[in-house]
Scaffold this motif. Structure first.
Motif, PDB file in Angstrom:
ATOM      1  N   HIS A  78      -6.467  -4.822 -10.863  1.00  0.00           N
ATOM      2  CA  HIS A  78      -6.850  -4.310 -12.188  1.00  0.00           C
ATOM      3  C   HIS A  78      -7.106  -2.805 -12.182  1.00  0.00           C
ATOM      4  O   HIS A  78      -7.705  -2.265 -13.108  1.00  0.00           O
ATOM      5  CB  HIS A  78      -8.115  -5.018 -12.688  1.00  0.00           C
ATOM      6  N   ALA A  79      -6.667  -2.124 -11.129  1.00  0.00           N
ATOM      7  CA  ALA A  79      -7.033  -0.713 -10.966  1.00  0.00           C
ATOM      8  C   ALA A  79      -6.272   0.215 -11.913  1.00  0.00           C
ATOM      9  O   ALA A  79      -5.114  -0.022 -12.267  1.00  0.00           O
ATOM     10  CB  ALA A  79      -6.782  -0.286  -9.517  1.00  0.00           C
ATOM     11  N   ASP A  80      -6.959   1.281 -12.353  1.00  0.00           N
ATOM     12  CA  ASP A  80      -6.309   2.368 -13.095  1.00  0.00           C
ATOM     13  C   ASP A  80      -5.868   3.462 -12.121  1.00  0.00           C
ATOM     14  O   ASP A  80      -4.883   4.144 -12.336  1.00  0.00           O
ATOM     15  CB  ASP A  80      -7.278   2.984 -14.107  1.00  0.00           C
ATOM     16  N   PHE A  81      -6.677   3.632 -11.073  1.00  0.00           N
ATOM     17  CA  PHE A  81      -6.366   4.614 -10.027  1.00  0.00           C
ATOM     18  C   PHE A  81      -6.564   3.963  -8.668  1.00  0.00           C
ATOM     19  O   PHE A  81      -7.536   3.240  -8.471  1.00  0.00           O
ATOM     20  CB  PHE A  81      -7.326   5.802 -10.066  1.00  0.00           C
ATOM     21  N   VAL A  82      -5.671   4.268  -7.751  1.00  0.00           N
ATOM     22  CA  VAL A  82      -5.860   3.839  -6.366  1.00  0.00           C
ATOM     23  C   VAL A  82      -5.869   5.102  -5.502  1.00  0.00           C
ATOM     24  O   VAL A  82      -4.968   5.938  -5.623  1.00  0.00           O
ATOM     25  CB  VAL A  82      -4.731   2.890  -5.900  1.00  0.00           C
ATOM     26  N   PHE A  83      -6.898   5.254  -4.674  1.00  0.00           N
ATOM     27  CA  PHE A  83      -6.949   6.371  -3.733  1.00  0.00           C
ATOM     28  C   PHE A  83      -6.806   5.806  -2.335  1.00  0.00           C
ATOM     29  O   PHE A  83      -7.653   5.039  -1.887  1.00  0.00           O
ATOM     30  CB  PHE A  83      -8.283   7.115  -3.827  1.00  0.00           C
ATOM     31  N   GLU A  84      -5.739   6.181  -1.676  1.00  0.00           N
ATOM     32  CA  GLU A  84      -5.514   5.686  -0.320  1.00  0.00           C
ATOM     33  C   GLU A  84      -6.125   6.676   0.667  1.00  0.00           C
ATOM     34  O   GLU A  84      -5.822   7.872   0.606  1.00  0.00           O
ATOM     35  CB  GLU A  84      -4.004   5.505  -0.111  1.00  0.00           C
ATOM     36  N   ALA A 111      -2.585   7.337  -5.354  1.00  0.00           N
ATOM     37  CA  ALA A 111      -2.654   8.643  -4.703  1.00  0.00           C
ATOM     38  C   ALA A 111      -2.927   8.497  -3.216  1.00  0.00           C
ATOM     39  O   ALA A 111      -3.696   7.645  -2.789  1.00  0.00           O
ATOM     40  CB  ALA A 111      -3.767   9.475  -5.341  1.00  0.00           C
ATOM     41  N   THR A 112      -2.292   9.352  -2.424  1.00  0.00           N
ATOM     42  CA  THR A 112      -2.551   9.374  -0.990  1.00  0.00           C
ATOM     43  C   THR A 112      -3.363  10.610  -0.629  1.00  0.00           C
ATOM     44  O   THR A 112      -3.176  11.680  -1.201  1.00  0.00           O
ATOM     45  CB  THR A 112      -1.246   9.362  -0.163  1.00  0.00           C
ATOM     46  N   ARG A 131       4.638   7.248 -10.322  1.00  0.00           N
ATOM     47  CA  ARG A 131       3.184   7.301 -10.515  1.00  0.00           C
ATOM     48  C   ARG A 131       2.421   7.505  -9.194  1.00  0.00           C
ATOM     49  O   ARG A 131       1.213   7.315  -9.128  1.00  0.00           O
ATOM     50  CB  ARG A 131       2.660   6.074 -11.285  1.00  0.00           C
ATOM     51  N   THR A 132       3.152   7.904  -8.162  1.00  0.00           N
ATOM     52  CA  THR A 132       2.489   8.186  -6.888  1.00  0.00           C
ATOM     53  C   THR A 132       2.302   9.695  -6.741  1.00  0.00           C
ATOM     54  O   THR A 132       3.097  10.476  -7.263  1.00  0.00           O
ATOM     55  CB  THR A 132       3.319   7.670  -5.701  1.00  0.00           C
ATOM     56  N   VAL A 133       1.259  10.097  -6.047  1.00  0.00           N
ATOM     57  CA  VAL A 133       0.958  11.526  -5.930  1.00  0.00           C
ATOM     58  C   VAL A 133       0.073  11.761  -4.696  1.00  0.00           C
ATOM     59  O   VAL A 133      -0.582  10.831  -4.213  1.00  0.00           O
ATOM     60  CB  VAL A 133       0.265  12.008  -7.235  1.00  0.00           C
ATOM     61  N   GLY A 134       0.075  12.982  -4.209  1.00  0.00           N
ATOM     62  CA  GLY A 134      -0.857  13.350  -3.146  1.00  0.00           C
ATOM     63  C   GLY A 134      -2.099  13.953  -3.790  1.00  0.00           C
ATOM     64  O   GLY A 134      -1.988  14.807  -4.667  1.00  0.00           O
ATOM     65  N   LEU A 135      -3.260  13.484  -3.405  1.00  0.00           N
ATOM     66  CA  LEU A 135      -4.480  13.981  -4.029  1.00  0.00           C
ATOM     67  C   LEU A 135      -5.566  14.024  -2.970  1.00  0.00           C
ATOM     68  O   LEU A 135      -5.958  12.989  -2.437  1.00  0.00           O
ATOM     69  CB  LEU A 135      -4.873  13.040  -5.174  1.00  0.00           C
ATOM     70  N   PRO A 145     -16.012  19.405  -7.368  1.00  0.00           N
ATOM     71  CA  PRO A 145     -15.188  18.893  -8.452  1.00  0.00           C
ATOM     72  C   PRO A 145     -13.697  19.098  -8.224  1.00  0.00           C
ATOM     73  O   PRO A 145     -12.884  18.392  -8.797  1.00  0.00           O
ATOM     74  CB  PRO A 145     -15.666  19.682  -9.683  1.00  0.00           C
ATOM     75  N   GLU A 146     -13.317  20.044  -7.351  1.00  0.00           N
ATOM     76  CA  GLU A 146     -11.892  20.306  -7.187  1.00  0.00           C
ATOM     77  C   GLU A 146     -11.235  19.278  -6.271  1.00  0.00           C
ATOM     78  O   GLU A 146     -11.821  18.892  -5.269  1.00  0.00           O
ATOM     79  CB  GLU A 146     -11.640  21.697  -6.570  1.00  0.00           C
ATOM     80  N   VAL A 147     -10.048  18.904  -6.614  1.00  0.00           N
ATOM     81  CA  VAL A 147      -9.217  18.127  -5.695  1.00  0.00           C
ATOM     82  C   VAL A 147      -7.898  18.887  -5.579  1.00  0.00           C
ATOM     83  O   VAL A 147      -7.582  19.724  -6.414  1.00  0.00           O
ATOM     84  CB  VAL A 147      -8.958  16.685  -6.198  1.00  0.00           C
ATOM     85  N   GLU A 148      -7.177  18.592  -4.513  1.00  0.00           N
ATOM     86  CA  GLU A 148      -5.910  19.279  -4.290  1.00  0.00           C
ATOM     87  C   GLU A 148      -4.789  18.302  -4.600  1.00  0.00           C
ATOM     88  O   GLU A 148      -4.701  17.251  -3.965  1.00  0.00           O
ATOM     89  CB  GLU A 148      -5.864  19.633  -2.797  1.00  0.00           C
ATOM     90  N   ILE A 149      -3.967  18.632  -5.594  1.00  0.00           N
ATOM     91  CA  ILE A 149      -2.908  17.709  -5.990  1.00  0.00           C
ATOM     92  C   ILE A 149      -1.560  18.203  -5.480  1.00  0.00           C
ATOM     93  O   ILE A 149      -1.205  19.359  -5.660  1.00  0.00           O
ATOM     94  CB  ILE A 149      -2.880  17.546  -7.525  1.00  0.00           C
TER      95      ILE A 149
END
Ligand SMILES: *[C@@H]1O[C@H](CO)[C@@H](O)[C@H](O)[C@H]1NC(C)=O
Ligand SMILES: *[C@@H]1O[C@H](CO)[C@@H](O)[C@H](O)[C@H]1NC(C)=O
Length: 165
Positions: A78-84, A111-112, A131-135, A145-149
């Motif tokens: 049911h996830a909206d976001f997955v952080f690996e 996101a990985t 819908r995959t991305v590095g984050l 607050p910053e993340v690197e995308i």
């Protein structure tokens, strides 16, 4: 409320889960290692103590909740976001991305947190690769607050915009 899954309950995964719960999100933390999963709540308490001693935390109740799960499907369905945030190993991440993208909702962003691996290679066998991305979260995660995308070869513009909230 946003439903978030974090994969891997190592140092980074636990902090990401804590940070998300602090902000009121419902977090499902997955790891196949039960010993490590069992240690999660103690680690979160340690982080809270550390933040209190640093004067960063005024209220030691996180509004959101963290659920520890050892079945990948339960964590992401049911996830909206997955952080690996598992070990930085290409075959392990490729396998995980293949499995996750098969059982999470089609619009869920995956996101990985990889430090050095090629994102396009990580998502090689994933479905809905756009819908995959590095984050990447910057240590110590809390109060940064910053993340690197980093877009991968397949990442869509929409995914990057949603990733930026
Ligand atoms: C499982 O996690 C524990 C605690 O973090 C660790 O000591 C152990 O080596 C891990 N086991 C495997 C198979 O990775
Ligand atoms: C801390 O958060 C809890 C839960 O949201 C709330 O009930 C409580 O009043 C808060 N305490 C302070 C001192 O802000």
């Amino acid at each position: 409320m946003v439903c978030i899954a974090v994969l891997g309950c190592g140092l980074l995964g636990v902090k990401i889960a804590g940070e998300m719960a602090y902000h009121g999100h419902k977090v499902k933390l997955y790891d196949s290692n039960l010993t490590a999963l069992n240690a999660v709540y103690d680690k979160i308490e340690e982080d809270k103590e550390w933040m209190k001693s640093e004067g960063l935390l005024s209220n030691n109740t996180f509004i959101g909740q963290i659920y520890c799960l050892s079945r990948l499907e339960d964590a992401v369905k049911h996830a909206d976001f997955v952080f690996e945030a598992v070990v930085d190993d290409l075959p392990i991440k490729q396998d995980l991305f293949e499995r996750v993208t098969q059982c999470c909702p089609p619009n869920c962003i995956v996101a990985t947190n990889t430090l050095r691996l090629d994102i396009t290679a990580i998502v090689e066998r994933a479905t809905n690769k756009e819908r995959t991305v590095g984050l990447r979260f910057l240590y110590p995660v809390y109060y940064i607050p910053e993340v690197e995308i980093t877009p991968g070869g397949f990442t869509s513009g929409k995914t990057i915009e949603t990733g930026l909230y």
